[in-house]
Enzyme design. Structure first.
Site, mmCIF file in Angstrom:
data_model
loop_
_atom_site.group_PDB
_atom_site.id
_atom_site.type_symbol
_atom_site.label_atom_id
_atom_site.label_comp_id
_atom_site.label_asym_id
_atom_site.label_seq_id
_atom_site.Cartn_x
_atom_site.Cartn_y
_atom_site.Cartn_z
ATOM 1 N N THR A 12 3.316 4.417 4.813
ATOM 2 C CA THR A 12 3.476 5.575 3.931
ATOM 3 C C THR A 12 2.767 6.806 4.468
ATOM 4 O O THR A 12 3.270 7.934 4.348
ATOM 5 C CB THR A 12 2.936 5.220 2.519
ATOM 6 O OG1 THR A 12 3.741 4.165 2.005
ATOM 7 C CG2 THR A 12 3.008 6.396 1.569
ATOM 8 N N THR A 86 0.081 -0.097 4.135
ATOM 9 C CA THR A 86 -0.898 -0.899 3.391
ATOM 10 C C THR A 86 -0.412 -2.320 3.101
ATOM 11 O O THR A 86 -1.226 -3.211 2.875
ATOM 12 C CB THR A 86 -1.260 -0.214 2.057
ATOM 13 O OG1 THR A 86 -0.061 0.004 1.310
ATOM 14 C CG2 THR A 86 -1.967 1.109 2.296
HETATM 15 N N1 ASP Z 1 5.484 -0.071 2.318
HETATM 16 C C1 ASP Z 1 4.414 0.705 2.890
HETATM 17 C C2 ASP Z 1 3.942 0.003 4.141
HETATM 18 O O1 ASP Z 1 3.228 -0.957 4.049
HETATM 19 C C3 ASP Z 1 3.309 0.902 1.904
HETATM 20 C C4 ASP Z 1 2.159 1.748 2.399
HETATM 21 O O2 ASP Z 1 2.052 2.138 3.527
HETATM 22 O O3 ASP Z 1 1.279 2.027 1.564
HETATM 23 O O4 ASP Z 1 4.299 0.399 5.217
#
Ligand code: ASP
Length: 328
Positions: A12, A86
């Site tokens: 993200t 994340t």
């Molecule tokens: N779906 C995203 C990922 O893990 C969520 C994030 O980055 O917070 O790439």
């Protein structure tokens, strides 16, 4: 000025305002410079685009590639920051902690809940804190998020939408980046930095739940090289024959096939103690390995790593001791 490697993998943090579109590399760098110009006053950053993917696409082969890249570049810099989605950040952090043994420079993973270019993004502070941690924090694989620095193989994602996305249930953490940035001591090294690449991905995570039909995991066993059982509480699972759902045959069959079984707990705090209850004792009698207070991510990745590097009778010892601070 001290030098840091900044490796972008995606997530993200690097998406455009219109998620799920990832910023193209050029646009990412422009946004980074525009939104966090202070980064260049803290360190001389060497940017490396590893990938630009949602972290649900991370796989063991990519961990090996990432660890190899970091190992190859760390001699020329003072530390590294890895930006990462994340969702699987705890898995990548665990993998790096096992593959980069005796790390002599900080490797800090970070990410964000809102894209870097958005108003109220947490990416800005997370990046500044991660760079600060890579310059002054402990020399090991860590995760910097929401003003906290955690040991990488101790974290789990606990929030989808709040900024405190990670916690570290069985380890107090390695730093707080408040008004002052304060860091605790990191792991002590037992030799020179070494790259230990390679993982055996044919493992499975079995979460015990009421109603689980033992025939399902039994059918999977021919395809497995290792099994992590996420058991209840201190390491419990049904053993009563009354309703045909005892998991004893699964442990027995694993032993017969030589498939190592690691037991961890569904309860995030504290860990398993296989000596406490009947089912734990039974698991031990079938040779199951006590996963202690390892997180689910750490247990699965360490089993993959152990199968590649310590097969056979040495595996138990590798899994039951702390090799990168992953268990108490
Ligand atoms: N779906 C995203 C990922 O893990 C969520 C994030 O980055 O917070 O790439």
């Amino acid at each position: 000025m001290r030098r840091l490697l900044l490796v972008h993998t995606g997530g993200t943090l690097g998406m455009s305002g219109r998620r799920p579109h990832a910023l193209k590399p050029g646009a990412f760098l422009r946004t980074l410079r525009a939104r966090v110009p202070e980064l260049t006053t803290l360190a001389k950053l060497e940017f490396e685009l590893f990938s630009n993917v949602d972290s649900c696409e991370m796989q063991p082969e990519l961990w090996t590639k990432l660890a190899t890249l970091l190992h190859g570049r760390l001699d020329d810099v003072d530390g590294a920051v890895v930006t990462h989605g994340t969702d699987t950040l705890s898995d990548t952090a665990s993998a790096l902690s096992f593959m980069l043994a005796n790390l002599d420079k900080p490797v800090v993973l970070t990410g964000a809940q809102r894209p870097l270019g958005e108003v109220r993004s947490d990416a800005r502070l997370n990046l500044i804190d991660a760079v600060t941690s890579a310059l002054h924090g402990p020399r090991e694989v860590t995760v910097c998020f929401d003003s906290h620095l955690f040991r990488g193989n101790r974290v789990r994602k606990v929030s989808v939408a709040e900024y405190d996305a990670f916690d570290s249930p069985n380890h107090p953490g390695l730093g707080v980046l408040g008004v002052e940035a304060r860091f605790g001591p990191g792991l002590s090294r037992r030799g020179r930095r070494a790259l230990l690449p390679g993982l055996v991905p044919e493992v499975f995570l079995l979460r015990v739940f009421p109603g689980l039909d033992p025939q399902l995991p039994l059918a999977l066993l021919p395809r497995l090289k290792g099994l992590v059982v996420e058991a209840y509480g201190a390491g419990n699972f049904p053993v009563s024959k009354a309703l045909g759902r005892s998991l004893e045959p699964v442990f027995a069959e694993c032993q017969r096939r030589g498939v190592p079984v690691v037991v961890v707990s569904q309860a995030p705090r504290n860990g398993v103690d296989l000596s406490l209850y009947e089912s734990g004792a039974l698991a031990r009698a079938y040779g199951a390995i006590d996963g202690g207070d390892m997180t689910m991510s750490a247990a699965v990745v360490k089993l993959m790593h152990g199968l590649a590097h310590h097969p056979g009778h040495r595996l138990r010892r590798y899994l039951e001791r702390a090799v990168a601070g992953e268990r108490s």
